[in-house]
Design a protein around this motif. Sequence first.
Motif, short mmCIF file in Angstrom:
data_model
loop_
_atom_site.label_atom_id
_atom_site.label_comp_id
_atom_site.label_asym_id
_atom_site.label_seq_id
_atom_site.Cartn_x
_atom_site.Cartn_y
_atom_site.Cartn_z
N ALA A 129 -7.39 -7.88 -4.87
CA ALA A 129 -6.37 -6.86 -4.38
C ALA A 129 -6.76 -5.23 -4.50
CB ALA A 129 -4.95 -7.15 -5.14
N ALA A 130 -7.48 -4.99 -5.59
CA ALA A 130 -7.96 -3.53 -5.71
C ALA A 130 -9.12 -3.36 -4.70
CB ALA A 130 -8.41 -3.80 -7.18
N ALA A 131 -9.92 -4.34 -4.76
CA ALA A 131 -11.15 -4.18 -3.74
C ALA A 131 -10.39 -3.92 -2.20
CB ALA A 131 -12.27 -5.23 -3.63
N ALA A 132 -9.45 -4.69 -1.66
CA ALA A 132 -8.80 -4.72 -0.59
C ALA A 132 -8.05 -3.27 -0.29
CB ALA A 132 -7.98 -5.58 -0.29
N ALA A 133 -7.56 -2.76 -1.43
CA ALA A 133 -6.69 -1.57 -1.21
C ALA A 133 -7.65 -0.37 -1.11
CB ALA A 133 -5.87 -1.41 -2.56
N LEU A 134 -8.70 -0.53 -1.92
CA LEU A 134 -9.79 0.77 -1.76
C LEU A 134 -10.58 0.79 -0.49
CD1 LEU A 134 -11.30 0.54 -5.31
CD2 LEU A 134 -9.90 2.26 -4.56
N ALA A 135 -10.72 -0.60 -0.03
CA ALA A 135 -11.40 -0.72 1.31
C ALA A 135 -10.36 -0.04 2.51
CB ALA A 135 -11.71 -2.03 1.60
N GLU A 136 -9.10 -0.16 2.37
CA GLU A 136 -8.15 0.25 3.02
C GLU A 136 -8.10 1.71 3.09
OE1 GLU A 136 -3.31 -0.23 3.94
OE2 GLU A 136 -4.15 -1.48 2.70
N PHE A 137 -7.94 2.32 1.84
CA PHE A 137 -7.98 3.81 1.90
C PHE A 137 -9.14 4.37 2.59
CE2 PHE A 137 -4.13 3.32 -0.41
CZ PHE A 137 -3.80 4.58 -0.83
N GLY A 138 -10.34 3.79 2.46
CA GLY A 138 -11.50 4.51 2.80
C GLY A 138 -12.65 4.87 2.08
N PRO A 139 -13.63 5.23 2.44
CA PRO A 139 -14.78 5.97 1.62
C PRO A 139 -14.08 7.18 0.86
CG PRO A 139 -15.69 5.47 3.55
CD PRO A 139 -14.09 5.00 3.78
N SER B 22 -12.49 5.40 -11.03
CA SER B 22 -13.64 5.89 -10.31
C SER B 22 -13.74 6.24 -8.97
CB SER B 22 -14.76 4.85 -10.63
OG SER B 22 -15.09 4.13 -11.74
N TYR B 23 -12.77 5.60 -8.21
CA TYR B 23 -12.51 6.15 -6.93
C TYR B 23 -11.90 7.25 -6.69
CZ TYR B 23 -10.68 5.82 -2.04
OH TYR B 23 -10.43 6.24 -0.89
N LEU B 24 -10.82 7.59 -7.73
CA LEU B 24 -9.90 8.79 -7.89
C LEU B 24 -10.85 9.91 -8.38
CD1 LEU B 24 -6.73 7.36 -9.14
CD2 LEU B 24 -7.12 8.18 -7.08
N ASP B 25 -11.83 9.44 -9.33
CA ASP B 25 -12.65 10.81 -9.78
C ASP B 25 -13.70 11.14 -8.58
OD1 ASP B 25 -11.77 10.72 -12.18
OD2 ASP B 25 -13.40 9.09 -12.81
N ALA B 26 -14.31 9.99 -7.70
CA ALA B 26 -14.85 10.43 -6.67
C ALA B 26 -14.21 11.32 -5.48
CB ALA B 26 -15.59 9.32 -5.93
N VAL B 27 -13.21 11.04 -5.39
CA VAL B 27 -12.19 11.99 -4.35
C VAL B 27 -12.24 13.23 -4.89
CG1 VAL B 27 -10.03 12.00 -3.20
CG2 VAL B 27 -11.43 9.83 -3.21
N THR B 28 -11.54 13.23 -6.05
CA THR B 28 -11.23 14.65 -6.42
C THR B 28 -12.26 15.37 -7.04
OG1 THR B 28 -10.72 13.87 -8.62
CG2 THR B 28 -8.79 13.65 -7.16
N VAL B 29 -13.54 15.06 -7.54
CA VAL B 29 -14.42 15.97 -7.98
C VAL B 29 -14.84 16.81 -6.73
CG1 VAL B 29 -16.34 14.37 -7.57
CG2 VAL B 29 -16.42 15.99 -9.43
N VAL B 30 -14.78 16.47 -5.64
CA VAL B 30 -15.20 17.34 -4.49
C VAL B 30 -14.23 18.01 -3.72
CG1 VAL B 30 -17.30 15.71 -4.14
CG2 VAL B 30 -15.18 15.52 -2.97
#
Length: 138
Positions: free
Chosen positions: A55-65, A11-19
């Motif tokens: 771990a996934a939540a922390a990694a996603l938070a580290e990468f940023g919105p 879901s995170y990757l979709d949100a990044v790549t769609v725009v």
Amino acid sequence: MDPSVSDRIDSYLDAVTVVLPAGRRARAAIRAELADGLACAVEARVGRGAAPGAAAAAALAEFGPPAVVARAFARELLAASTHRTGRGLLLGGPLVGLLWVLAMPGAGRSWPVGPSTPTISQRRTPRSMRACAACLSG
């Protein structure tokens, strides 16, 4: 990887790549790069004893919105695109100019200049055109 963790990352990757203002191949490459980085970050946290979800939540938070990450990639894509466009214009401009010159009627012949250039009344033209030229010239 846990399916719920995998879904969150997708879901995170979709949100990044769609725009992203890029083609399919560029988006796929960016998605693969981000997916690899997120997978490594999650694995490192799980290796240190964190639960997969945390771990996934922390990694996603580290990468940023996703919007911030997408803007960073968009700036890089814009710079690369501008460079390609400039190079194409620089290399293609002289070729287009040469083709225009070659496509002109009478290309390769010298341009008539000076007193030897025939006027419209001296050329072999129909009488009606000579009369129009005489009217227009005064």
